[in-house]
Write an enzyme that holds these catalytic residues in place. Structure first.
Site, PDB file in Angstrom:
ATOM      1  N   CYS A   2       0.841  -1.190   0.000  1.00 47.49           N
ATOM      2  CA  CYS A   2       0.000   0.000   0.000  1.00 47.49           C
ATOM      3  C   CYS A   2       0.879   1.245   0.000  1.00 47.49           C
ATOM      4  CB  CYS A   2      -0.898   0.016   1.228  1.00 47.49           C
ATOM      5  SG  CYS A   2      -1.928  -1.442   1.421  1.00 47.49           S
ATOM      6  N   ARG A  27       3.481   0.310  -6.847  1.00 47.91           N
ATOM      7  CA  ARG A  27       3.424  -0.667  -5.765  1.00 47.91           C
ATOM      8  C   ARG A  27       2.272  -1.656  -5.956  1.00 47.91           C
ATOM      9  NH1 ARG A  27       5.103   0.561  -0.284  1.00 47.91           N
ATOM     10  NH2 ARG A  27       6.930   1.900  -0.312  1.00 47.91           N
ATOM     11  N   TRP A  74      -3.941  -2.066  -1.227  1.00 47.00           N
ATOM     12  CA  TRP A  74      -3.896  -3.424  -1.769  1.00 47.00           C
ATOM     13  C   TRP A  74      -4.614  -4.291  -0.756  1.00 47.00           C
ATOM     14  CZ3 TRP A  74      -1.916  -8.343  -0.716  1.00 47.00           C
ATOM     15  CH2 TRP A  74      -1.785  -9.187  -1.826  1.00 47.00           C
ATOM     16  N   ASN A  98      -0.655   0.930   6.096  1.00 47.75           N
ATOM     17  CA  ASN A  98      -0.043  -0.127   5.293  1.00 47.75           C
ATOM     18  C   ASN A  98       0.397  -1.217   6.241  1.00 47.75           C
ATOM     19  OD1 ASN A  98       1.352  -1.715   3.478  1.00 47.75           O
ATOM     20  ND2 ASN A  98       3.137  -0.368   3.373  1.00 47.75           N
ATOM     21  N   GLY A  99      -0.017  -2.457   5.984  1.00 45.06           N
ATOM     22  CA  GLY A  99       0.384  -3.566   6.844  1.00 45.06           C
ATOM     23  C   GLY A  99      -0.814  -4.363   7.299  1.00 45.06           C
ATOM     24  N   GLU A 479      12.167 -18.309 -13.572  1.00 49.88           N
ATOM     25  CA  GLU A 479      11.885 -16.891 -13.803  1.00 49.88           C
ATOM     26  C   GLU A 479      10.951 -16.720 -15.007  1.00 49.88           C
ATOM     27  OE1 GLU A 479      12.220 -12.588 -14.252  1.00 49.88           O
ATOM     28  OE2 GLU A 479      12.079 -14.013 -12.604  1.00 49.88           O
ATOM     29  N   LYS A 483       7.196 -15.054 -14.786  1.00 52.90           N
ATOM     30  CA  LYS A 483       6.792 -13.882 -15.565  1.00 52.90           C
ATOM     31  C   LYS A 483       5.514 -14.173 -16.351  1.00 52.90           C
ATOM     32  CE  LYS A 483       9.732 -10.842 -14.405  1.00 52.90           C
ATOM     33  NZ  LYS A 483       9.849 -11.568 -13.138  1.00 52.90           N
ATOM     34  N   GLU A 486       2.598 -14.201 -13.949  1.00 59.23           N
ATOM     35  CA  GLU A 486       2.329 -12.886 -13.365  1.00 59.23           C
ATOM     36  C   GLU A 486       1.512 -11.996 -14.284  1.00 59.23           C
ATOM     37  OE1 GLU A 486       5.806 -11.363 -10.461  1.00 59.23           O
ATOM     38  OE2 GLU A 486       6.453 -11.703 -12.516  1.00 59.23           O
ATOM     39  N   HIS A 502      10.357 -37.282 -13.616  1.00 61.07           N
ATOM     40  CA  HIS A 502       9.888 -37.641 -12.279  1.00 61.07           C
ATOM     41  C   HIS A 502       8.498 -37.056 -11.994  1.00 61.07           C
ATOM     42  CE1 HIS A 502      13.648 -39.539 -11.107  1.00 61.07           C
ATOM     43  NE2 HIS A 502      14.268 -38.531 -11.705  1.00 61.07           N
ATOM     44  N   LYS A 602       4.065  -4.373  -6.095  1.00 59.68           N
ATOM     45  CA  LYS A 602       5.494  -4.270  -6.407  1.00 59.68           C
ATOM     46  C   LYS A 602       6.340  -4.527  -5.169  1.00 59.68           C
ATOM     47  CE  LYS A 602       9.007  -3.271  -9.085  1.00 59.68           C
ATOM     48  NZ  LYS A 602       9.382  -4.211 -10.160  1.00 59.68           N
TER      49      LYS A 602
END
Length: 607
Positions: A2, A27, A74, A98-99, A479, A483, A486, A502, A602
């Site tokens: 946030c 963010r 958020w 925020n939190g 990675e 991506k 996301e 496997h 973010k």
């Protein structure tokens, strides 16, 4: 996560707060709001969705007052609706936060019994109601704050304004960042220095447990025991210059095309091209005496740490562990004193990584952080810092910061190897020469954009995608999968190529693209064998390799992207770029919000 902004000034606060909130959009958020106070009651405006929605509300119903607080939320507790948007408050007080207030349920039970009335689903409202209760009992704002903050459990950054007290803000921090900005007859609060950069460059940071009383003439800081303390005022290197997209469609596209310059700037601070030697900043400990390295990070930064683990063991000859910070902090592993605790974070504010840092310190580790944001909490709490010179990264999905992290970690590995005597001066020169080629080779990779767009059309139709790699390129497979998940919302998984048989091989058929990160090198033949197995099951093979590797896989590959010939040591840095590009183009084809994908933030400053 946030974003918080507060202003006490001589101008109308609402436009200043709104503009500062725009600088915090990176963010990630799903609602926003502003509250101000003039000479009458507190007034507020809130809106679900993007800041444009809040701006539209303010255009028809402006807010008056030179004192104000704002917030981009958020959602954690309660859906992302206007009613749950911050600021929260009563007739006496307005709060942004925020939190997470971990004991909000028990506080709410107590407050309901005391006659307080709740109207939202959020944990934040308990802060406003607790302050309101104490104010109703006749306490001053400062007294109410001093009584409230010690009762809050969890991670938080808080800013509060009070009815009847224009020109007063109170802030608090425990685990989540909060900065105080000093102006000329004006004062500010912000989640980070970037938000305050257009307003002031004089910043002081609250430490954990601190709270601060802010008035137009200055700020008074108090620690968790309530004693008044001094906090250093620093001049931030950040400027108020707007961060724009230029001619690019998205911040992510712009940041992808900044790979060459970011890699060049980052390497320039650590590598002497004349001597081909690595020069780290002066460290408060001796790398030669380190017996073990422990890396902890989250998301893409963790994958950078996994690459570094391979490098530390293969190049520097030192034992290395790597673990995601959200697991590491609760595993509480035993650690021999004098080891190196290495944290990696773009923001320097990631809650789990900060907790891992603090645990490492209790275990007697030398603490080093690789961070991109100057003056972040991790930078301030570390014994040593290696900076990535990536500049602000606005796209939520990390791109240029990731390759910059890899470049810094590669330099650290070489320096560690030299200090320990596991590599010679000649080997150092060879490895640094390979690193110095990376920016130019990165520019060459960006020239494959049209080919990658064609491949993206194939991937955009898939439901599931597998990424395979070995050794230091296994984390690049992870990675690439991250991506894609996301920003395109396609299910993807990154696997060690040798693990495919496997279990994951059961998923492979003609509808499942298999993306291989397969540069020539010591492990190429093993990877090629695994790809043969995938091809035999009908998998659509999309191969990222160099000219020699591409030739060997031509008979089974549906698509091949030929990348520059490079030393295997630096291959992970370069191969990260095309997998990021691929995810970007898939997301564009699918029409998703590339820069601010759903549900993501973010800077993850809560658990």
């Amino acid at each position: 996560m946030c974003g918080i902004v507060g202003v006490i000034g001589t101008q109308q606060a609402s436009p200043l707060v709104l503009e500062a909130l725009r600088r915090l959009e990176y963010r990630g958020y799903d609602s926003a709001g502003i509250a101000t106070i003039d000479h009458g009651p507190i007034d507020r405006r809130r809106a679900e969705g993007k800041l444009g929605n809040l701006a539209a509300v303010l255009a028809t119903r402006p807010l008056a007052g030179t004192t104000g607080i704002g917030h981009t939320r958020w959602a954690t507790h309660g859906a992302p609706t206007e009613s749950n948007a911050h600021p929260h408050g009563t007739a006496r007080v307005a709060v942004v936060h925020n939190g997470i207030i971990e004991n909000h349920a028990e506080l709410k039970t107590e407050l309901l019994a005391a006659g307080q009335s709740f109207s939202t689903e959020t944990d934040t409202e308990t802060v406003a109601q607790l302050l309101d209760l104490y104010l109703a009992q006749g306490l001053t704002p400062e007294q109410a704050a001093a009584k409230t903050f010690p009762r809050l459990h969890g991670a938080y950054a808080i800013a509060v304004i009070f009815a009847g007290h224009p020109g007063l803000m109170i802030g608090a921090r425990n685990g989540a960042p909060l900065a105080v900005g000093f102006g000329d007859g004006e004062m500010f609060l912000g989640s980070d220095a970037l938000a305050l950069a257009p307003l002031t460059q004089r910043i002081a940071y609250l430490e954990d447990g601190d709270w601060v009383v802010v008035k137009a003439e200055g700020a008074s800081f108090f620690n968790e025991a309530g004693a008044q303390v001094t906090r250093e005022i620093r001049r931030t290197a950040l400027t108020g210059a707007a961060v724009g997209k230029g001619n690019f469609r998205h911040f992510m596209e712009k940041e992808l095309h900044e790979h060459p310059s970011v890699l060049g700037d980052t390497l320039h601070q650590m590598v002497n091209p004349a001597t081909r030697a690595v020069g780290l900043p002066k460290l408060p400990f001796d790398l030669a005496s380190i017996s073990r390295v422990t890396i902890s990070a989250c998301g893409s930064a963790f994958y950078a740490g996994l690459v570094a683990r391979s490098w530390f063991e293969n190049v520097a000859g030192i034992a290395c562990d790597a673990d995601v910070a959200s697991e590491f902090r609760y595993r509480t592993p035993p650690m021999d004193k004098g080891g190196l605790g290495l944290l990696v974070s773009q923001s320097g504010e990631t809650a789990d990584t900060l907790a891992a840092l603090r645990y490492m310190r209790t275990m007697g580790q030398h603490v080093m952080s690789v961070v991109n944001v100057p003056e972040s909490s991790m930078e301030r709490e570390s014994d040593a810092v290696l900076a990535t010179i990536a500049g602000p990264e606005i796209g939520v999905a990390s791109t240029k910061a990731f390759t910059a992290q890899l470049a810094v970690l590669a330099c650290l590995v070489i320096a560690t190897g030299r200090a320990r005597g596991t590599i010679s001066q000649a080997e150092e020169a060879r490895l640094t020469a390979a690193l110095l080629e990376v920016p130019g080779r990165a520019a060459e990779i960006l020239e494959h954009d049209e080919h990658i767009i064609r491949i993206a059309k194939r991937i955009s139709e898939a439901r599931d995608v597998l990424y395979l790699g070995r050794g230091s390129c296994f984390p690049i497979a992870m990675e690439g999968a991250l991506k894609l998940k996301e920003i395109s919302y396609i299910h993807a998984e990154g696997y060690a190529a040798g693990e495919m048989k496997h279990g994951p091989i059961a998923l492979i058929d003609k509808n499942v693209p298999v993306i291989a990160i397969a540069p020539s090198g010591p492990l190429f033949e093993k990877t090629a064998s695994n790809l043969q197995e995938a091809a035999a099951r009908g998998g659509q093979l999309i191969v990222f390799s160099d000219k020699a590797g591409a030739a060997k896989l031509a008979s089974i590959a549906a698509e091949t992207v030929i990348l520059p010939d490079v030393d295997p040591f630096v291959a992970p840095i370069l191969y990260a770029i095309p997998v990021q590009l691929l995810a970007y183009h898939v997301a564009v084809l699918k029409g998703t919000d590339v820069d601010q994908p759903r549900n993501l933030a973010k800077s993850v400053t809560v658990e």
